[in-house]
Motif scaffolding. Structure first.
Motif, short mmCIF file in Angstrom:
data_model
loop_
_atom_site.label_atom_id
_atom_site.label_comp_id
_atom_site.label_asym_id
_atom_site.label_seq_id
_atom_site.Cartn_x
_atom_site.Cartn_y
_atom_site.Cartn_z
N ILE A 13 -4.60 0.81 -6.50
CA ILE A 13 -3.58 1.51 -5.74
C ILE A 13 -4.00 2.95 -5.47
CG2 ILE A 13 -1.22 2.44 -5.87
CD1 ILE A 13 -0.49 -0.19 -7.38
N CYS A 14 -4.44 3.65 -6.50
CA CYS A 14 -4.70 5.09 -6.36
C CYS A 14 -5.90 5.38 -5.46
CB CYS A 14 -4.89 5.72 -7.74
SG CYS A 14 -3.36 5.80 -8.70
N PHE A 15 -6.95 4.58 -5.53
CA PHE A 15 -8.07 4.81 -4.62
C PHE A 15 -7.66 4.52 -3.18
CE2 PHE A 15 -11.20 4.51 -8.23
CZ PHE A 15 -11.74 5.77 -8.03
N GLY A 16 -6.74 3.58 -2.98
CA GLY A 16 -6.23 3.33 -1.64
C GLY A 16 -5.43 4.51 -1.11
N LEU A 17 -4.62 5.11 -1.97
CA LEU A 17 -3.85 6.29 -1.57
C LEU A 17 -4.78 7.47 -1.32
CD1 LEU A 17 -0.83 6.09 -4.06
CD2 LEU A 17 -1.02 5.13 -1.76
N LEU A 18 -5.78 7.64 -2.17
CA LEU A 18 -6.72 8.76 -2.06
C LEU A 18 -7.48 8.71 -0.75
CD1 LEU A 18 -8.25 11.17 -3.46
CD2 LEU A 18 -9.85 9.44 -4.31
N THR A 19 -7.84 7.52 -0.30
CA THR A 19 -8.69 7.39 0.89
C THR A 19 -7.91 7.11 2.17
OG1 THR A 19 -9.06 5.07 0.24
CG2 THR A 19 -10.74 6.68 -0.38
N GLY A 20 -6.58 7.17 2.10
CA GLY A 20 -5.78 7.07 3.30
C GLY A 20 -5.36 5.68 3.72
N TYR A 21 -5.60 4.68 2.86
CA TYR A 21 -5.23 3.30 3.21
C TYR A 21 -3.81 2.97 2.71
CZ TYR A 21 -10.12 2.48 4.44
OH TYR A 21 -11.35 2.52 5.03
N THR A 22 -2.89 3.87 2.97
CA THR A 22 -1.52 3.67 2.48
C THR A 22 -0.87 2.45 3.10
OG1 THR A 22 -0.71 5.19 4.20
CG2 THR A 22 -1.20 6.13 2.03
N ASP A 23 -1.29 2.10 4.34
CA ASP A 23 -0.68 0.96 5.01
C ASP A 23 -1.19 -0.37 4.47
OD1 ASP A 23 -3.23 1.33 5.98
OD2 ASP A 23 -2.73 0.80 8.05
N GLN A 24 -2.09 -0.32 3.50
CA GLN A 24 -2.61 -1.55 2.90
C GLN A 24 -1.95 -1.88 1.56
OE1 GLN A 24 -4.95 -3.46 4.70
NE2 GLN A 24 -4.27 -1.94 6.19
N MET A 25 -1.01 -1.04 1.14
CA MET A 25 -0.34 -1.29 -0.15
C MET A 25 0.43 -2.61 -0.13
SD MET A 25 -1.29 1.19 -2.10
CE MET A 25 -2.85 1.21 -1.19
N ASN A 26 0.89 -3.01 1.06
CA ASN A 26 1.64 -4.27 1.15
C ASN A 26 0.74 -5.49 1.01
OD1 ASN A 26 0.35 -4.18 3.59
ND2 ASN A 26 2.21 -4.16 4.84
N ARG A 27 -0.57 -5.31 0.96
CA ARG A 27 -1.49 -6.41 0.66
C ARG A 27 -1.71 -6.53 -0.85
NH1 ARG A 27 -6.70 -5.53 4.45
NH2 ARG A 27 -7.48 -7.28 3.17
N ILE A 28 -1.55 -5.42 -1.54
CA ILE A 28 -1.82 -5.39 -2.98
C ILE A 28 -0.63 -5.90 -3.78
CG2 ILE A 28 -2.26 -3.85 -4.94
CD1 ILE A 28 -3.80 -2.05 -2.98
N MET A 29 0.57 -5.49 -3.42
CA MET A 29 1.73 -5.78 -4.26
C MET A 29 2.04 -7.28 -4.39
SD MET A 29 2.15 -2.98 -5.53
CE MET A 29 3.43 -3.59 -6.64
N PRO A 30 1.88 -8.11 -3.34
CA PRO A 30 2.10 -9.55 -3.55
C PRO A 30 1.13 -10.15 -4.57
CG PRO A 30 2.18 -9.03 -1.22
CD PRO A 30 1.68 -7.80 -1.91
N ILE A 31 -0.09 -9.60 -4.65
CA ILE A 31 -1.06 -10.10 -5.63
C ILE A 31 -0.62 -9.73 -7.04
CG2 ILE A 31 -3.45 -9.91 -6.42
CD1 ILE A 31 -4.25 -9.45 -3.50
N ILE A 32 -0.11 -8.52 -7.20
CA ILE A 32 0.38 -8.09 -8.51
C ILE A 32 1.66 -8.84 -8.88
CG2 ILE A 32 1.35 -6.14 -9.79
CD1 ILE A 32 -0.63 -4.32 -8.35
N ASP A 33 2.57 -8.97 -7.92
CA ASP A 33 3.84 -9.66 -8.20
C ASP A 33 3.61 -11.14 -8.52
OD1 ASP A 33 5.29 -7.35 -7.70
OD2 ASP A 33 5.72 -7.88 -5.61
N TYR A 34 2.83 -11.79 -7.68
CA TYR A 34 2.52 -13.23 -7.79
C TYR A 34 3.79 -14.04 -8.04
CZ TYR A 34 -0.14 -17.46 -8.95
OH TYR A 34 -0.65 -18.73 -8.97
N THR A 35 4.66 -14.07 -7.04
CA THR A 35 5.94 -14.75 -7.17
C THR A 35 5.79 -16.27 -7.23
OG1 THR A 35 6.19 -14.63 -4.76
CG2 THR A 35 7.24 -12.91 -6.08
N GLU A 36 4.59 -16.79 -6.94
CA GLU A 36 4.38 -18.23 -7.09
C GLU A 36 4.48 -18.64 -8.55
OE1 GLU A 36 2.55 -16.26 -5.32
OE2 GLU A 36 2.03 -17.13 -3.37
N ALA A 37 4.20 -17.70 -9.45
CA ALA A 37 4.30 -18.00 -10.88
C ALA A 37 5.75 -17.99 -11.35
CB ALA A 37 3.47 -17.00 -11.68
#
Length: 242
Positions: free
Chosen positions: A144-168
């Protein structure tokens, strides 16, 4: 912004020439020059080896090599980012590497999910990135933090579903107060963040910085940074800088 990458497009030779040879540029005074050079070579070569041979693991019906190598590839990429940042490297390299890291993270998560569906898993679902383990700061926070540092803030919505993993579980993983505050401006409908970090030391004091009045945050952040290393005394990286 869609960030689709092809592993074959990596200019490995260019990346190898980014090794820092001037110690005066190091951002981190604890960074030992010999350790830096050894780790740089190991991480670059390790990434190349895994990326080059990763497709072979796709035919592994037991998923073991595929999952292990995918997890290690994420760790190596993040370690290389951390190492180059500590050594005073150009942030443009981290920005260039980050889309590949996202691609590799999604590829790993896909494989992890397929394993969970396989007979080998025995009906037990395992988190892709478990916030209750060292993955919390080794992978989740740095991802998350390297994404914020390098300006990829619009990609956070790709990371959170992987962390949440609602299929489990339908509700996903137990939320972390620090992570939720970091991504709150960029990912909507997350609800009210909890007031605790999954790993209390050294991260829980950061939540007070987010919650404080803007004019008080700089002094609080300075104090947090001054206390950070001692507050990390329970983490495995503590006391590794003689």
């Amino acid at each position: 912004m869609s960030l689709q990458v092809n592993d074959q497009e990596i200019d490995w030779e260019k990346w190898q020439f980014l090794e820092i040879n001037d110690e005066t540029k190091f951002r981190d005074n604890f960074l030992n020059a010999q350790d830096y050079h050894e780790n740089f070579e190991e991480l670059i070569n390790g990434l190349y080896t895994v990326v080059d041979g990763f497709s072979h693991y796709k035919n592994d019906s037991k998923f073991g090599g595929y999952i292990a190598s995918g997890h290690q590839r994420m760790r190596d990429a993040l370690d290389l980012m951390s190492l180059q940042y500590s050594a005073g490297g150009d942030l443009n390299f981290i920005k260039e590497l980050y889309p590949y890291l996202l691609h590799w993270t999604e590829e790993y998560a896909e494989t992890s999910h397929l394993y969970n569906l396989s007979p080998d898993a025995g009906g037990r679902y395992v988190w892709h990135i478990s916030l209750g383990t060292e993955d919390y700061w080794y992978i989740a926070l740095r991802l998350i933090c390297f994404g914020l540092l390098t300006g990829y803030t619009d990609q956070m919505n790709r990371i959170m579903p992987i962390i949440d993993y609602t299929e489990a579980t339908p509700e996903g993983q137990e939320k972390d107060g620090l992570i939720e505050r970091l991504i709150a401006p960029f990912v909507t409908d997350r609800g009210i963040p909890p007031n605790d970090a999954r790993r209390h030391l050294p991260y829980r004091k950061l939540i007070k910085v987010f919650d404080a009045a803007p004019e008080k945050r700089p002094a609080m952040m300075l104090q947090y940074l001054e206390d950070w290393y001692e507050a990390s005394r329970r983490e495995p990286y503590h006391d590794q800088h003689p």
